[in-house]
Design a protein around this motif. Structure first.
Motif, PDB file in Angstrom:
ATOM      1  N   MET A  44       0.891  -1.122  -0.053  1.00  0.00           N
ATOM      2  CA  MET A  44       0.003   0.018  -0.036  1.00  0.00           C
ATOM      3  C   MET A  44       0.790   1.333  -0.154  1.00  0.00           C
ATOM      4  SD  MET A  44      -3.304  -0.652   2.577  1.00  0.00           S
ATOM      5  CE  MET A  44      -4.215  -2.286   2.490  1.00  0.00           C
ATOM      6  N   ASP A  45       1.863   1.148   0.776  1.00  0.00           N
ATOM      7  CA  ASP A  45       2.817   2.381   0.775  1.00  0.00           C
ATOM      8  C   ASP A  45       3.691   2.730  -0.470  1.00  0.00           C
ATOM      9  OD1 ASP A  45       4.433   4.445   2.429  1.00  0.00           O
ATOM     10  OD2 ASP A  45       6.171   2.915   2.062  1.00  0.00           O
ATOM     11  N   ILE A  46       3.902   1.401  -1.296  1.00  0.00           N
ATOM     12  CA  ILE A  46       4.292   1.842  -2.747  1.00  0.00           C
ATOM     13  C   ILE A  46       3.361   2.326  -3.476  1.00  0.00           C
ATOM     14  CG2 ILE A  46       4.874   0.250  -4.730  1.00  0.00           C
ATOM     15  CD1 ILE A  46       6.419  -1.764  -3.086  1.00  0.00           C
ATOM     16  N   GLY A  47       2.154   2.016  -3.144  1.00  0.00           N
ATOM     17  CA  GLY A  47       1.079   2.764  -4.025  1.00  0.00           C
ATOM     18  C   GLY A  47       0.047   1.868  -4.454  1.00  0.00           C
ATOM     19  N   VAL A  48       0.019   0.686  -4.294  1.00  0.00           N
ATOM     20  CA  VAL A  48      -1.124  -0.271  -4.808  1.00  0.00           C
ATOM     21  C   VAL A  48      -2.329  -0.206  -4.193  1.00  0.00           C
ATOM     22  CG1 VAL A  48      -1.500  -2.812  -5.127  1.00  0.00           C
ATOM     23  CG2 VAL A  48       0.607  -2.384  -5.142  1.00  0.00           C
ATOM     24  N   LYS A  49      -3.357  -0.109  -4.726  1.00  0.00           N
ATOM     25  CA  LYS A  49      -4.770   0.314  -4.271  1.00  0.00           C
ATOM     26  C   LYS A  49      -5.164  -0.839  -3.224  1.00  0.00           C
ATOM     27  CE  LYS A  49      -6.277   3.642  -7.583  1.00  0.00           C
ATOM     28  NZ  LYS A  49      -5.098   3.654  -8.487  1.00  0.00           N
ATOM     29  N   PRO A  50      -5.777  -0.635  -2.319  1.00  0.00           N
ATOM     30  CA  PRO A  50      -6.183  -1.856  -1.410  1.00  0.00           C
ATOM     31  C   PRO A  50      -7.335  -2.848  -1.981  1.00  0.00           C
ATOM     32  CG  PRO A  50      -6.071   0.306  -0.138  1.00  0.00           C
ATOM     33  CD  PRO A  50      -5.815   0.730  -1.496  1.00  0.00           C
ATOM     34  N   PHE A  51      -8.208  -2.250  -2.856  1.00  0.00           N
ATOM     35  CA  PHE A  51      -9.187  -3.186  -3.278  1.00  0.00           C
ATOM     36  C   PHE A  51      -8.392  -4.072  -4.375  1.00  0.00           C
ATOM     37  CE2 PHE A  51      -9.253   0.273  -6.455  1.00  0.00           C
ATOM     38  CZ  PHE A  51      -9.467  -0.444  -7.547  1.00  0.00           C
ATOM     39  N   LEU A  52      -7.392  -3.716  -4.979  1.00  0.00           N
ATOM     40  CA  LEU A  52      -6.463  -4.616  -5.837  1.00  0.00           C
ATOM     41  C   LEU A  52      -5.595  -5.629  -5.024  1.00  0.00           C
ATOM     42  CD1 LEU A  52      -5.163  -1.903  -8.587  1.00  0.00           C
ATOM     43  CD2 LEU A  52      -7.021  -3.937  -9.019  1.00  0.00           C
ATOM     44  N   LEU A  53      -5.158  -5.217  -4.032  1.00  0.00           N
ATOM     45  CA  LEU A  53      -4.441  -6.064  -3.155  1.00  0.00           C
ATOM     46  C   LEU A  53      -5.426  -7.067  -2.553  1.00  0.00           C
ATOM     47  CD1 LEU A  53      -2.021  -4.086  -0.746  1.00  0.00           C
ATOM     48  CD2 LEU A  53      -1.502  -5.643  -2.551  1.00  0.00           C
ATOM     49  N   ALA A  54      -6.462  -6.806  -2.122  1.00  0.00           N
ATOM     50  CA  ALA A  54      -7.420  -7.764  -1.455  1.00  0.00           C
ATOM     51  C   ALA A  54      -7.821  -8.873  -2.382  1.00  0.00           C
ATOM     52  CB  ALA A  54      -8.715  -6.912  -0.745  1.00  0.00           C
ATOM     53  N   SER A  55      -7.856  -8.334  -3.588  1.00  0.00           N
ATOM     54  CA  SER A  55      -8.402  -9.175  -4.611  1.00  0.00           C
ATOM     55  C   SER A  55      -7.225 -10.166  -5.259  1.00  0.00           C
ATOM     56  CB  SER A  55      -9.037  -8.545  -5.767  1.00  0.00           C
ATOM     57  OG  SER A  55      -9.989  -7.673  -5.585  1.00  0.00           O
ATOM     58  N   SER A  56      -6.079  -9.725  -5.070  1.00  0.00           N
ATOM     59  CA  SER A  56      -4.983 -10.510  -5.832  1.00  0.00           C
ATOM     60  C   SER A  56      -4.282 -11.265  -4.801  1.00  0.00           C
ATOM     61  CB  SER A  56      -4.191  -9.622  -6.473  1.00  0.00           C
ATOM     62  OG  SER A  56      -3.522  -8.597  -5.876  1.00  0.00           O
ATOM     63  N   ILE A  57      -3.970 -10.865  -3.830  1.00  0.00           N
ATOM     64  CA  ILE A  57      -3.017 -11.526  -2.952  1.00  0.00           C
ATOM     65  C   ILE A  57      -3.581 -12.820  -2.456  1.00  0.00           C
ATOM     66  CG2 ILE A  57      -1.611 -11.717  -0.630  1.00  0.00           C
ATOM     67  CD1 ILE A  57      -0.228  -9.756  -2.430  1.00  0.00           C
ATOM     68  N   ARG A  58      -2.675 -14.007  -2.425  1.00  0.00           N
ATOM     69  CA  ARG A  58      -3.217 -15.318  -1.959  1.00  0.00           C
ATOM     70  C   ARG A  58      -2.800 -15.420  -0.541  1.00  0.00           C
ATOM     71  NH1 ARG A  58      -6.832 -14.463  -4.708  1.00  0.00           N
ATOM     72  NH2 ARG A  58      -7.339 -15.305  -6.718  1.00  0.00           N
ATOM     73  N   ALA A  59      -1.410 -15.224  -0.451  1.00  0.00           N
ATOM     74  CA  ALA A  59      -0.598 -15.446   0.647  1.00  0.00           C
ATOM     75  C   ALA A  59       0.738 -14.565   0.836  1.00  0.00           C
ATOM     76  CB  ALA A  59      -0.457 -16.860   1.079  1.00  0.00           C
ATOM     77  N   THR A  60       0.960 -14.360   1.880  1.00  0.00           N
ATOM     78  CA  THR A  60       2.396 -13.834   2.270  1.00  0.00           C
ATOM     79  C   THR A  60       3.262 -14.741   3.326  1.00  0.00           C
ATOM     80  OG1 THR A  60       1.959 -12.361   4.023  1.00  0.00           O
ATOM     81  CG2 THR A  60       1.466 -11.490   1.907  1.00  0.00           C
ATOM     82  N   ILE A  61       4.398 -14.923   2.691  1.00  0.00           N
ATOM     83  CA  ILE A  61       5.117 -15.931   3.433  1.00  0.00           C
ATOM     84  C   ILE A  61       6.341 -15.332   3.973  1.00  0.00           C
ATOM     85  CG2 ILE A  61       6.458 -18.041   3.563  1.00  0.00           C
ATOM     86  CD1 ILE A  61       4.360 -19.190   1.509  1.00  0.00           C
TER      87      ILE A  61
END
Length: 322
Positions: free
Chosen positions: A187-204
């Motif tokens: 989000m800090d880089i500039g990616v919109k929250p609704f796009l993140l919510a739709s695309s991220i499956r997991a962070t490790i």
């Protein structure tokens, strides 16, 4: 690298063969007040061909891993500092998925190991072949799986997110201290929250710890100081016999031989997606992840201590407490 240039930082690489093994040396120089500071990172190319079982995952985590990389689309992010084994884990995932009916394209800087059956693109900033430039082109190459060496800026992040939303499975890395921190970082880089919510499956999140040498491993009781540093987890180590390497010829008198990964897997479900969409603060996001069953790096490390894989000292050095 220019041998005559000592005033500016330089990066280079050396390819050598030692005892029949091909090694890459990554060389970095920085001018200092007492001359040049030089660091050489040793990359054994064979280590990049590890399978998933050799990464150090417990059976339950490996099942989660296999389920994640079998998804048809979305982004899977690996986070951690330089030298924490992220690239090795990514290559293990690609090796697991590498089949003739799947088209895999990677964008790397540099290409660390050449794998047959995978299209690997080397980034070259000097001629304008940047991460965003390559990513825009490879989307027209009809890939099933894309691996981006590192997300460094908004443009790369945006294209990676868009690729995941158009039916591609995207692997990449990010520099954060733990798994939930990847969300506010993007989000800090500039990616919109609704796009993140739709695309991220997991962070490790990942760290590396040394493995106890099997040939000189012996039981030992942890010191009061070590137990004191464990905080709330100390109670499970009272009067417990753990393993520690004494040191022998096989391990160079260190007591350790080889390394394994510690993993913190943050799965994104519908509830977490809503929290991301609403820009929930990191503290609340991390707390909810714990409630949903996320095991921290420290907890995974302690499981490996109890199992006799590594030592308390290694885990305490590599991870933060709660």
């Amino acid at each position: 690298m220019k041998l005559s240039e000592k005033r500016v930082p330089q990066d280079g690489r050396i390819q050598i063969t030692v005892a029949g093994e091909d090694l890459d040396l990554r060389v970095s120089t920085v001018p200092s007040s007492h001359g040049e500071s030089i660091v050489m990172r040793i990359l054994n190319k064979q280590s990049l061909l590890l399978g998933l079982p050799k990464l150090g995952l417990f059976a339950d985590d490996q099942q989660i891993f296999e389920r994640l990389i079998a998804m048809p689309d979305g982004i899977l992010l690996l986070t951690g500092p330089t030298g924490s084994g992220k690239t090795t884990t990514l290559y293990a995932c690609l090796n697991h998925l590498n089949r003739p009916d799947r088209k895999i394209i990677t964008v790397e800087d540099p290409v660390e190991y050449r794998i047959s059956g995978i299209n690997q693109v080397q980034v070259r900033e000097d001629i304008g072949l940047t991460f965003p430039a390559v990513l825009r082109s490879i989307l027209r190459q009809a890939p099933n799986i894309i691996m981006v060496g590192e997300i460094r800026d908004f443009e790369t992040a945006e294209i990676a997110v868009n690729a995941s939303l158009t039916g591609h499975l995207v692997f990449s890395t990010l520099h954060t201290n733990d798994a939930p921190s990847a969300i506010p970082r993007l989000m800090d880089i500039g990616v919109k929250p609704f796009l993140l919510a739709s695309s991220i499956r997991a962070t490790i999140a990942q760290r590396l710890v040394r493995v106890i040498c099997e040939k000189c491993a012996a039981p030992y009781t942890p010191t009061e100081q070590e137990i004191g540093l464990l905080g709330n987890a100390a109670i499970q180590f009272k009067d417990v016999k753990l393993l520690k390497g004494k040191g022998c010829a096989a391990c160079g008198q260190t007591g350790y031989r080889g390394r394994k990964g510690l993993y913190e897997i943050f799965l994104i479900n519908d509830e977490v997606r809503e929290m991301i969409y609403n820009k929930t603060p990191l503290v609340e996001l991390r707390a909810r992840a714990r409630e949903l069953g996320m095991r921290t790096l420290r907890e995974d490390g302690l499981r490996k201590v109890v199992s006799g894989i590594t030592t308390l000292e290694e885990v305490l050095c590599a991870t933060m407490g709660d």
